[in-house]
Design an enzyme around this catalytic site. Structure first.
Site, PDB file in Angstrom:
ATOM      1  N   PHE A   1      -1.141  -0.029  -2.834  1.00  0.00           N
ATOM      2  CA  PHE A   1      -2.299  -0.084  -3.752  1.00  0.00           C
ATOM      3  C   PHE A   1      -3.322  -1.149  -3.343  1.00  0.00           C
ATOM      4  O   PHE A   1      -3.140  -1.845  -2.354  1.00  0.00           O
ATOM      5  CB  PHE A   1      -1.848  -0.194  -5.211  1.00  0.00           C
ATOM      6  CG  PHE A   1      -1.251  -1.510  -5.651  1.00  0.00           C
ATOM      7  CD1 PHE A   1      -1.077  -2.564  -4.788  1.00  0.00           C
ATOM      8  CD2 PHE A   1      -0.862  -1.668  -6.983  1.00  0.00           C
ATOM      9  CE1 PHE A   1      -0.531  -3.754  -5.216  1.00  0.00           C
ATOM     10  CE2 PHE A   1      -0.314  -2.858  -7.410  1.00  0.00           C
ATOM     11  CZ  PHE A   1      -0.154  -3.892  -6.536  1.00  0.00           C
ATOM     12  N   GLU A   2      -4.394  -1.219  -4.057  1.00  0.00           N
ATOM     13  CA  GLU A   2      -5.546  -2.086  -3.738  1.00  0.00           C
ATOM     14  C   GLU A   2      -6.034  -1.833  -2.322  1.00  0.00           C
ATOM     15  O   GLU A   2      -6.345  -2.763  -1.582  1.00  0.00           O
ATOM     16  CB  GLU A   2      -5.153  -3.559  -3.908  1.00  0.00           C
ATOM     17  CG  GLU A   2      -4.753  -3.865  -5.332  1.00  0.00           C
ATOM     18  CD  GLU A   2      -5.295  -5.192  -5.790  1.00  0.00           C
ATOM     19  OE1 GLU A   2      -6.279  -5.669  -5.199  1.00  0.00           O
ATOM     20  OE2 GLU A   2      -4.753  -5.740  -6.760  1.00  0.00           O
ATOM     21  N   GLY A   3      -6.075  -0.600  -1.919  1.00  0.00           N
ATOM     22  CA  GLY A   3      -6.462  -0.246  -0.549  1.00  0.00           C
ATOM     23  C   GLY A   3      -5.227  -0.259   0.314  1.00  0.00           C
ATOM     24  O   GLY A   3      -4.584  -1.301   0.434  1.00  0.00           O
TER      25      GLY A   3
END
Lengths: 604, 440
Positions: free
Chosen positions: A434-436
């Site tokens: 997550f978060e890229g």
């Protein structure tokens, strides 16, 4: 022409690597003394350390000395940390949260009372008004429970960040106080079934109502953390914008309250880890959003989204470090007490190696996280997105390795649900996703750096063509140095310096970009470690000899890794297997199955 | 390849000496003198001792005139009506039981080899083994090294090699039984054994050399066959097959029988996308039939295609810097050309028109294909707005001939038969194509 640019660029990276070679033995002085090969700048001075590494420059001013906080702040943070630590050790039952896939309301209330829902909201809006550094410190503790950490991060690292960085004064006044107390919970709605990083495939649409006072939002968003109970959401949707007489679809960010009506949340997803956090689909059906709830300007949502995403990543470093520090405590106790062949587990070399690895990783992550946080806290407009991405990649991957090694120390015992290790492993698996995802962030690091360096280099070349003699002399000097054996053929130029055609498609050379990013990650990690260690030595922190040991070990290792990767980047390097790797992958993918026949098969 | 094989045979023949197979003699006629010499050179004394009876030429003559006919007769006599594996085996049994000495077994085996395709057993390894079993055992095994060095029982060895060669030509893999028989008959160093070893060296290597193998048994049902062939051409795992019409016969009002041909089509999602983006002002074409050979069967397919997009109509999607949230999709470097820079890289770029769908039917007239196009419209509504032109060949009739065309068993060059057959068929194929392009 552009050959020179790219050659120089790759050379620069290499040279920086060499510099660290000199300094890996912990002699930071060497680094400090290094000749400042400062090329003339064509851009105004910006705070950018990692990007300048692409130019072959080490901006020591940015990273030395290691950022410090004032004594007052130290006092303040220790006052904050103590109750939070107490709360997490006494009142949070992580096993129960994991089992029931829900954070109990009393735990959430406790978090709200501690003010953890408004850590970075300024005090004037009722938050704690913490700096990035202090936020990172608290993240170390909240990370002890993955579900809580993700819930908090979705709320304030991305959920309400939009209002915080791009919202108007009215919006801040209206929303932030309630968000700070936790009365309202925020969520960030960007991902759609058909769109991850691709803004062009966002389908959710906001259309202006006839009276022009409202936007009507239609569409659905998936994998929204806190989506089940969030009251305020930052929603990104397509809007029609007129630009120079041409109508175009552009992304716009909106603040959407659940109270506006028309919002339905789906069933919470059943996840591998961070089970206590709420992740679900959110559907918008003709949700009326008043026009004053647009964040920034209409059509400016892309920038908002990018800024939010880029700013939220740095804290993962301290979170991972906090988690690993806790794991070291738990596992070392076991290793010291368990006996095999009349020996403690801790006496076995292979077990010791795991602890060294964990300590080293925690140390590096901490250093990187606080260095980045400190850079972000510096006055001025910091550009730390590359650094934040680096921290995120390093800490998520290091975290995953450390957690699984910790479980390995316990062996079968760690695999059972009686111990928290399997939960940590599961929780940790989300970090690289997550978060890229780490893959995308690697692309971000190398391409942003190349873009930055390329612009400056092409600018320089243009200057030279105009007849800037000083510049030409400088370049000639560099060329001379290259001719004397400092240069390496990266296969970027053909005969007579013709640009290699692949340069135009460097964006598609993902394996090359990955290596460049990895080199940069290692460079930044070494910088952070060196900076922190030298500070510790100079002010005489307790156990700084251990820090020196860790720094030496890590830098040696990273240096060799970097050398290897740079060798792989050279032309016709036998170490480089990219062509074969691609071939294997293509054949497997064309077949959509494992290609080889079974070893037991016969032909006659 | 054929040429090489002939050369190889020639060499073999020379090696085996002049008393080789009857059928070969004609081939060798140009150089009889040389052979005479060779024969004397090759024959060991032992051979002469054991079989001192008659000159070799004499036997050959006799065989030429009588023996094969006799053996052929046996086949005709025993298996008069139904030529199956069982009857073939019975013929072999009859021969083996007829005479304990197995007189004339070489001739019998040659005759049997010739008859095999007729009985449909040319690909059956057990039948070959049964034929090998006709050879008397242990008689032909050389007893000392001199016999081994020279050509011991050349006629029998040649016959054994010929049998293995026929197996090779039909792609039949010998098995352990073959090996055991050859060992019993010719010993471990005979030429047939060598041939066997060569076969076993190359056959496994070539077994999977074709990455797109056609199964031994092709589906009988035309619809299944069409599905198989379309999947084979399409080479896209996402491509979806649709049966637009199952073959059936029906009675119309006036009592006449109408047959509905089968229509099977294939289209992949990317083809659907391509077609959806097609400029409706430009026509699409239904073209065909094109042949597809599956072993000995030829099937025909039709394609729906368009001309390549002319350069002036090509729209390049402009780079949108606000496309990706995470990283720049393109490097925006302000690169200039310098004096020494080469402007153009030599890349051969040939633009081909897109193919949107394919279909197979057994009746390739416009009405049938129209049905296919209207079936396609369900998934591709845009087809309703695009003018569709039919460019069909009337070549099917000629092609049908080529399918039915079955050359009789070519006795001299059996090994090259499948190839020649294919080649002739392909030649027939190409003619309508040429005419077609001229028509345009």
């Amino acid at each position: 022409m552009n050959v020179n640019g790219i050659l120089l660029l790759s050379k620069c990276v290499k040279q920086t690597g060499k510099r660290f070679l000199a300094s890996h033995a912990g002699k930071q002085a060497v680094l400090l003394q290094q000749q400042q090969k400062r090329s003339f700048r064509t851009q105004s001075r910006q705070l950018a350390y990692a990007k300048d590494l692409f130019m072959g420059q080490v901006n020591k001013k940015e990273v030395f000395p290691f950022p410090e906080i004032s004594n007052d702040e130290v006092e303040e943070i220790s006052q904050l940390v103590a109750p939070v630590e107490k709360f997490f050790s006494e009142e949070v039952d992580s096993a129960k949260i994991d089992r029931e896939a829900k954070i109990p309301p009393e735990t959430l209330n406790g978090l709200k009372e501690l003010g953890l829902f408004g850590m970075q909201i300024p005090e004037e809006y009722g938050g704690l008004g913490l700096s990035n550094t202090m936020y990172a410190r608290l993240a170390e503790i909240t990370a002890l429970d993955g579900s809580i950490a993700v819930t908090l991060a979705a709320h304030q690292a991305i959920g309400l960040k939009g209002i915080l960085i791009a919202g108007s004064e009215e919006q801040k006044k209206k929303y932030l106080p309630k968000l700070a107390t936790g009365e309202h919970v925020a969520a960030f709605c960007l991902t759609e079934p058909g769109s991850g990083s691709d803004a062009a495939s966002i389908q959710t649409r906001a259309t202006l109502s006839e009276d022009g006072a409202h936007y009507l939002i239609n569409g659905s968003k998936i994998w929204i953390s806190n989506g089940g109970f969030a009251d305020i959401m930052t929603v990104f949707a397509r809007t029609e914008v007129e630009e120079k007489g041409v109508k175009k679809d552009k992304i716009t960010a909106f603040i959407v309250e659940r109270a506006f009506g028309g919002i339905t949340s789906g069933k919470p997803e059943d996840k591998l880890g961070i089970r206590g956090s709420n992740t679900c689909e959110v559907a918008f059906d003709n949700v009326p959003v008043p026009i004053e709830n647009v964040i920034g300007e209409v059509g400016g949502g892309f920038k908002v989204a990018m800024n939010i995403l880029n700013s939220g990543r740095f804290s993962m470093g301290s979170s991972s470090a906090g988690m690993i520090k806790k794991l070291i405590e738990l596992t070392s106790e076991y290793a010291a007490s368990r006996k095999q062949f009349n020996k403690n587990l801790s006496e076995f070399g292979m077990i010791q190696e795991k602890f060294a690895l964990m300590a080293m990783n925690a140390y590096v992550m901490e250093s990187m996280a606080y260095l980045t946080a400190g850079m972000m806290d510096k006055p001025g407009l910091p550009d730390c997105s590359v650094e934040a991405a680096i921290v995120k990649i390093f800490s998520s991957e290091g975290g995953w390795i450390c957690v699984s090694e910790a479980l390995q120390v316990l062996g079968g015992v760690g695999y059972t649900k009686n111990y928290p290790f399997e939960r940590y492993v599961r929780d940790c698996r989300i970090l690289p996703i997550f978060e890229g995802t780490n893959e995308i962030l690697r692309m971000y690091i190398s391409l942003t750096g190349m873009q930055y360096a390329g612009k400056i280099l092409t600018g320089k070349i243009k200057e030279m063509k105009k007849g800037n003699i000083g510049l030409a002399l400088g370049m000639a000097g560099q060329k001379l140095r290259a001719a004397l054996g400092a240069s390496v053929d990266y296969g970027l130029t053909g005969k007579d310096g013709v640009v290699h055609p692949s340069l135009a498609t460097i964006v598609d050379e993902q394996l090359v970009l990955k290596r460049v990013a990895d080199v940069l990650i290692n460079l930044y990690a070494m910088t952070a470690v060196l900076s922190r260690t030298s500070r510790s030595i100079s002010i005489g922190l307790r156990n700084h000899d251990h820090e020196v040991l860790l720094a030496n070990t890590f830098c040696t290792e990273a240096h060799f890794k970097n050398n290897y990767m740079l060798t792989q980047l050279q032309k016709h390097a036998p170490e480089n297997n990219d062509a074969n790797i691609k071939k294997i992958a293509t054949q497997v993918l064309n077949n959509r199955a494992y290609v080889c026949s079974h070893p037991l098969e016969r032909t006659y | 390849m054929k040429c090489a094989r002939c050369l190889f045979q020639l060499q073999n023949l020379r090696w085996f000496g002049p008393c080789s197979a009857v059928a070969r003699v004609r081939l060798l006629q140009p150089c009889p003198l040389q052979m005479q010499e060779l024969r004397h050179f090759h024959h060991s004394r032992a051979v002469l001792k054991i079989r001192p009876t008659a000159p070799v030429e004499f036997i050959e003559d006799k065989e030429k005139n009588k023996k094969p006919i006799v053996q052929d007769d046996l086949f005709e006599r025993v298996a008069k009506k139904n030529k199956t594996k069982a009857t073939f085996n019975r013929v072999v049994d009859v021969f083996t039981k007829q005479d304990v000495r197995r007189r004339g077994h070489v001739e019998f085996i040659y005759a049997a080899l010739k008859k095999m395709p007729e009985f449909g057993v040319e690909k059956d390894v057990t039948v070959y083994n049964k034929l090998l079993d006709v050879f008397p055992k242990e008689v032909f095994i050389p007893r000392n090294f001199i016999q081994t060095m020279f050509n011991h029982y050349p006629r029998q060895q040649e016959c054994g090699v010929q049998l293995l060669e026929q197996m090779e030509n039909y792609g039949v893999m010998p098995n352990v039984e073959t090996k055991v028989l050859l060992l019993q008959i010719f010993g471990p160093k005979g030429h047939p054994m060598r041939k066997y070893q060569r076969l076993m060296y190359w056959f496994p290597k070539f077994k999977h050399v074709n990455p797109y193998p056609v199964p031994l048994q092709l589906p009988e049902d035309p619809v299944d066959l069409a599905k198989f062939s379309l999947n084979r051409i399409a080479d896209d795992l996402d491509a979806k097959i649709t049966v637009y019409q199952m073959p059936c016969t029906d009675l119309n009002e006036s009592g006449q029988e109408i047959t509905f041909p089968h229509i099977v089509g294939i289209q992949s999602p990317s083809q659907i996308d391509l077609l959806a983006k097609h400029n409706p002002k430009r026509p699409v074409f239904v073209e065909g039939p094109f042949p597809l050979w599956l072993k000995k069967i030829c099937v025909y397919y039709y394609i729906l295609r368009a001309d390549p997009i002319p350069p002036e109509e090509k729209v390049e999607e402009p780079y949108d810097p606000e496309r990706c949230f995470d990283y720049p999709l393109q490097l925006d470097l302000d690169l200039d050309r310098d004096l020494g820079d080469e402007e153009n890289f030599d890349v051969e770029d040939l633009d081909e028109g897109p193919v949107f769908a394919m279909c197979m039917t057994n009746h390739g007239d416009q009405a049938t294909l129209n049905q296919w196009i209207s079936g396609l419209q369900e998934t591709n509504p845009i087809l309703g707005h695009i003018p569709t032109l039919f460019r069909l060949d009337s070549g099917t009739r000629e092609l049908q001939v080529s399918v039915d065309f079955k050359p009789g068993p070519n006795q001299e060059h059996q090994e090259s038969k499948p190839e020649t057959e294919e080649r002739t068929a392909e030649e027939v194929e190409e003619q309508p194509q040429i005419r077609h392009s001229m028509k345009q």
